[in-house]
Design a protein around this motif. Structure first.
Motif, PDB file in Angstrom:
ATOM      1  N   PRO A  45       0.794  -1.232   0.000  1.00 41.40           N
ATOM      2  CA  PRO A  45       0.000   0.000   0.000  1.00 41.40           C
ATOM      3  C   PRO A  45       0.829   1.285   0.000  1.00 41.40           C
ATOM      4  O   PRO A  45       0.402   2.288  -0.563  1.00 41.40           O
ATOM      5  CB  PRO A  45      -0.819  -0.109   1.298  1.00 41.40           C
ATOM      6  CG  PRO A  45      -0.923  -1.575   1.572  1.00 41.40           C
ATOM      7  CD  PRO A  45       0.357  -2.169   1.052  1.00 41.40           C
ATOM      8  N   PHE A  46       2.016   1.303   0.598  1.00 42.79           N
ATOM      9  CA  PHE A  46       2.770   2.563   0.707  1.00 42.79           C
ATOM     10  C   PHE A  46       3.307   3.060  -0.639  1.00 42.79           C
ATOM     11  O   PHE A  46       3.658   4.227  -0.786  1.00 42.79           O
ATOM     12  CB  PHE A  46       3.932   2.424   1.712  1.00 42.79           C
ATOM     13  CG  PHE A  46       5.153   1.759   1.158  1.00 42.79           C
ATOM     14  CD1 PHE A  46       6.196   2.522   0.640  1.00 42.79           C
ATOM     15  CD2 PHE A  46       5.284   0.380   1.131  1.00 42.79           C
ATOM     16  CE1 PHE A  46       7.341   1.928   0.113  1.00 42.79           C
ATOM     17  CE2 PHE A  46       6.411  -0.232   0.615  1.00 42.79           C
ATOM     18  CZ  PHE A  46       7.441   0.555   0.110  1.00 42.79           C
ATOM     19  N   ILE A  47       3.340   2.175  -1.655  1.00 40.20           N
ATOM     20  CA  ILE A  47       3.896   2.555  -2.967  1.00 40.20           C
ATOM     21  C   ILE A  47       3.145   3.778  -3.522  1.00 40.20           C
ATOM     22  O   ILE A  47       3.742   4.675  -4.111  1.00 40.20           O
ATOM     23  CB  ILE A  47       3.762   1.380  -3.978  1.00 40.20           C
ATOM     24  CG1 ILE A  47       4.444   0.132  -3.440  1.00 40.20           C
ATOM     25  CG2 ILE A  47       4.216   1.765  -5.380  1.00 40.20           C
ATOM     26  CD1 ILE A  47       5.830  -0.128  -3.880  1.00 40.20           C
ATOM     27  N   LEU A  56       7.325  10.505   2.983  1.00 40.19           N
ATOM     28  CA  LEU A  56       7.239   9.295   3.804  1.00 40.19           C
ATOM     29  C   LEU A  56       8.564   9.079   4.503  1.00 40.19           C
ATOM     30  O   LEU A  56       8.811   8.009   5.009  1.00 40.19           O
ATOM     31  CB  LEU A  56       6.965   8.074   2.934  1.00 40.19           C
ATOM     32  CG  LEU A  56       5.572   7.510   2.808  1.00 40.19           C
ATOM     33  CD1 LEU A  56       5.613   6.134   2.185  1.00 40.19           C
ATOM     34  CD2 LEU A  56       4.865   7.436   4.144  1.00 40.19           C
ATOM     35  N   GLU A  57       9.416  10.035   4.486  1.00 43.38           N
ATOM     36  CA  GLU A  57      10.793   9.912   4.968  1.00 43.38           C
ATOM     37  C   GLU A  57      11.578   8.888   4.157  1.00 43.38           C
ATOM     38  O   GLU A  57      12.679   8.510   4.507  1.00 43.38           O
ATOM     39  CB  GLU A  57      10.854   9.573   6.470  1.00 43.38           C
ATOM     40  CG  GLU A  57      10.356  10.722   7.332  1.00 43.38           C
ATOM     41  CD  GLU A  57      10.171  10.324   8.772  1.00 43.38           C
ATOM     42  OE1 GLU A  57      11.011   9.582   9.278  1.00 43.38           O
ATOM     43  OE2 GLU A  57       9.185  10.759   9.368  1.00 43.38           O
ATOM     44  N   LEU A 258      -4.816   1.754  15.337  1.00 43.93           N
ATOM     45  CA  LEU A 258      -4.868   2.322  13.985  1.00 43.93           C
ATOM     46  C   LEU A 258      -3.632   1.871  13.228  1.00 43.93           C
ATOM     47  O   LEU A 258      -2.535   2.391  13.442  1.00 43.93           O
ATOM     48  CB  LEU A 258      -4.922   3.847  14.065  1.00 43.93           C
ATOM     49  CG  LEU A 258      -6.064   4.410  14.926  1.00 43.93           C
ATOM     50  CD1 LEU A 258      -5.942   5.924  15.060  1.00 43.93           C
ATOM     51  CD2 LEU A 258      -7.422   4.038  14.339  1.00 43.93           C
ATOM     52  N   CYS A 259      -3.818   0.857  12.384  1.00 44.06           N
ATOM     53  CA  CYS A 259      -2.687   0.302  11.631  1.00 44.06           C
ATOM     54  C   CYS A 259      -2.593   0.971  10.268  1.00 44.06           C
ATOM     55  O   CYS A 259      -1.512   1.355   9.824  1.00 44.06           O
ATOM     56  CB  CYS A 259      -2.877  -1.209  11.484  1.00 44.06           C
ATOM     57  SG  CYS A 259      -1.671  -1.947  10.395  1.00 44.06           S
ATOM     58  N   GLY A 260      -3.714   1.119   9.577  1.00 44.33           N
ATOM     59  CA  GLY A 260      -3.696   1.722   8.237  1.00 44.33           C
ATOM     60  C   GLY A 260      -5.075   2.242   7.873  1.00 44.33           C
ATOM     61  O   GLY A 260      -6.062   1.968   8.561  1.00 44.33           O
ATOM     62  N   MET A 261      -5.155   3.016   6.800  1.00 43.06           N
ATOM     63  CA  MET A 261      -6.414   3.657   6.397  1.00 43.06           C
ATOM     64  C   MET A 261      -6.581   3.500   4.893  1.00 43.06           C
ATOM     65  O   MET A 261      -6.743   4.486   4.167  1.00 43.06           O
ATOM     66  CB  MET A 261      -6.385   5.140   6.757  1.00 43.06           C
ATOM     67  CG  MET A 261      -6.012   5.428   8.182  1.00 43.06           C
ATOM     68  SD  MET A 261      -7.384   6.140   9.072  1.00 43.06           S
ATOM     69  CE  MET A 261      -7.126   5.566  10.734  1.00 43.06           C
ATOM     70  N   ILE A 262      -6.533   2.258   4.414  1.00 39.37           N
ATOM     71  CA  ILE A 262      -6.463   2.073   2.959  1.00 39.37           C
ATOM     72  C   ILE A 262      -7.688   2.623   2.232  1.00 39.37           C
ATOM     73  O   ILE A 262      -7.584   3.003   1.067  1.00 39.37           O
ATOM     74  CB  ILE A 262      -6.173   0.606   2.577  1.00 39.37           C
ATOM     75  CG1 ILE A 262      -5.660   0.551   1.141  1.00 39.37           C
ATOM     76  CG2 ILE A 262      -7.368  -0.300   2.809  1.00 39.37           C
ATOM     77  CD1 ILE A 262      -4.940  -0.698   0.753  1.00 39.37           C
ATOM     78  N   GLY A 330      -0.800  -3.532 -12.972  1.00 41.20           N
ATOM     79  CA  GLY A 330      -2.177  -4.010 -12.760  1.00 41.20           C
ATOM     80  C   GLY A 330      -2.352  -4.539 -11.342  1.00 41.20           C
ATOM     81  O   GLY A 330      -3.397  -4.338 -10.712  1.00 41.20           O
ATOM     82  N   ALA A 331      -1.318  -5.215 -10.841  1.00 40.46           N
ATOM     83  CA  ALA A 331      -1.401  -5.770  -9.483  1.00 40.46           C
ATOM     84  C   ALA A 331      -1.522  -4.636  -8.466  1.00 40.46           C
ATOM     85  O   ALA A 331      -2.367  -4.672  -7.569  1.00 40.46           O
ATOM     86  CB  ALA A 331      -0.167  -6.623  -9.200  1.00 40.46           C
ATOM     87  N   LEU A 332      -0.711  -3.591  -8.633  1.00 41.89           N
ATOM     88  CA  LEU A 332      -0.764  -2.461  -7.698  1.00 41.89           C
ATOM     89  C   LEU A 332      -2.141  -1.799  -7.748  1.00 41.89           C
ATOM     90  O   LEU A 332      -2.741  -1.497  -6.710  1.00 41.89           O
ATOM     91  CB  LEU A 332       0.330  -1.435  -8.043  1.00 41.89           C
ATOM     92  CG  LEU A 332       0.355  -0.208  -7.138  1.00 41.89           C
ATOM     93  CD1 LEU A 332       0.741  -0.577  -5.711  1.00 41.89           C
ATOM     94  CD2 LEU A 332       1.320   0.849  -7.668  1.00 41.89           C
TER      95      LEU A 332
END
Ligand code: NDP
Length: 351
Positions: A45-47, A56-57, A258-262, A330-332
């Motif tokens: 997800p961070f990509i 993102l540092e 709170l781990c992530g907010m996709i 496509g995968a991303l």
């Protein structure tokens, strides 16, 4: 190759494929570099944040250059004393068939050859750097659940994006801790059939209950159905409207990690939800965000717990493997619409 920075939401055409000829040896003037053949690339997800040129540092991607991320690779040539030709390594690499890694500080050797190689960019991944959100699914599930949720036997746990790289492990850890666990996921359209990820949650990962959030009109009502007495622990991977519904359903002294907010990463609109935090107050809920990268020191303890569990088949790890470097865009794209089932990666070459 990153063709342009993403301004609104991701399109496959933001990336392009390029073929160029390279020599399969370290060029002169590159002392200390390692040339690798990439085997597996991790799709995380961070990509998207780096494609949006967000801070993102981690250095953002450079236009007209390969995207980078985590991978498992084989050393083809090395001018670095720590790496030898033929060794298998994992760490930062390019979305390429071959990468010249000029500063191999972030390359680690594959230690345990009994485990699938791809696990080194999934369940076992650890990337040491000062960055903010990096994807280390196994460590994220371990740190987020055991350190931040403080689970007790018999407590009720809800996990969103539960069939993904992180969520599937949180559910299994919660079962090991003796909790009642419910997960939510969507479905995956494939060959005209809808593969219900929710079935996987119950049948493969041993969640007690699971539901397809895309079929629910009212998240609040769905949560009441599965948690008539409320939720002790919410492991949040998605944020937005679901988080607001969860807060209505928390028990006294519950914990929300709170781990992530996709649900908010690839959205054009302002996120919905959290108009009213009174429920967190009334129920004395502890809400806490975390970055796994602040907790590297727990990695040996994590390995001590998780490697035997994998080998004894007491936990399973489902991967979704796309074939060939050309499938990476496509995968991303599919990651933000739930097309993946489990940890998403691309196999570039098998050896
Ligand atoms: P996943 O493998 O879970 O893939 C993402 C999944 O999220 C999709 O398969 C989809 O599954 C779900 N999803 C996508 N879009 C939406 C949406 N709009 N609303 C609800 N669900 C959606 O990814 P990871 O396991 O790698 O990451 C999970 C979360 O953990 C992410 O938010 C990530 O940013 C975060 N993370 C945080 C870290 C930290 O240090 N705090 C470190 C690593 C990851 P479906 O719709 O079927 O549920």
């Amino acid at each position: 190759i990153l063709s342009n920075y993403v301004k609104t939401s991701l399109k496959e055409s933001d990336m392009s494929l390029r073929t160029s000829k390279i020599q399969l040896k370290i060029p002169s003037g590159c002392d200390g570099a390692v040339l690798v053949k990439n085997l597996y690339l991790s799709i995380d997800p961070f990509i998207l944040a780096l494609m949006k040129n967000q801070e993102l540092e981690l250095p953002s991607f450079t236009l007209d250059s390969p995207i980078y991320g985590f991978g498992v690779s084989k050393v083809l040539d090395s001018s670095h004393p720590n790496f030898k030709t033929g060794e298998l390594v994992w760490g930062f690499t390019g979305w390429e068939e071959y990468s010249l890694i000029k500063d191999p500080d972030q390359l680690f050797k594959v230690q345990d050859k009994d485990l699938p190689l791809s696990y080194y960019i999934g369940i076992l991944e650890l990337v040491v750097c000062d960055s903010a959100e990096l994807c280390m699914p196994g460590m994220t599930a371990y740190v987020g659940f055991f350190k931040f949720c403080s689970p007790k036997k018999g407590e009720t746990v809800y996990v969103s994006a539960a069939s993904g790289a992180v969520g599937q492990l949180v559910g299994q850890f919660a079962k090991i801790a003796g909790c009642y666990v419910v997960g939510s996921a969507g479905s995956k359209e494939k060959w005209g059939f809808a593969l219900m990820k929710v079935d996987l949650l119950k049948n493969k990962f041993r969640f007690d209950e699971a539901f397809n959030y895309k079929e629910e009109q009212d998240y609040n009502a769905a949560l009441k159905r599965y948690f008539p007495d409320g939720i002790d622990i919410y492991f949040d991977n998605v944020g937005g409207k679901m988080l607001e519904a969860v807060l209505n359903n928390m028990r006294l002294n519950g914990r929300v990690v709170l781990c992530g907010m996709i649900s908010q990463y690839n959205s054009l609109e302002q996120p919905e939800g959290i108009h009213n935090l009174i429920n967190a107050l009334v129920k004395r809920v502890r809400m806490e965000g975390f970055f796994t990268s602040d907790h590297y020191h727990l990695y040996p303890k994590f390995l001590e717990m998780v490697v035997p569990l994998i080998k004894e088949e007491k936990i399973t790890y489902v991967e979704d493997i796309a074939e060939g470097i050309e499938s990476a865009p496509g995968a991303l794209f599919g990651l933000y619409s739930g097309r993946n089932v489990g940890k998403l990666l691309v196999v570039v070459a098998r050896e």
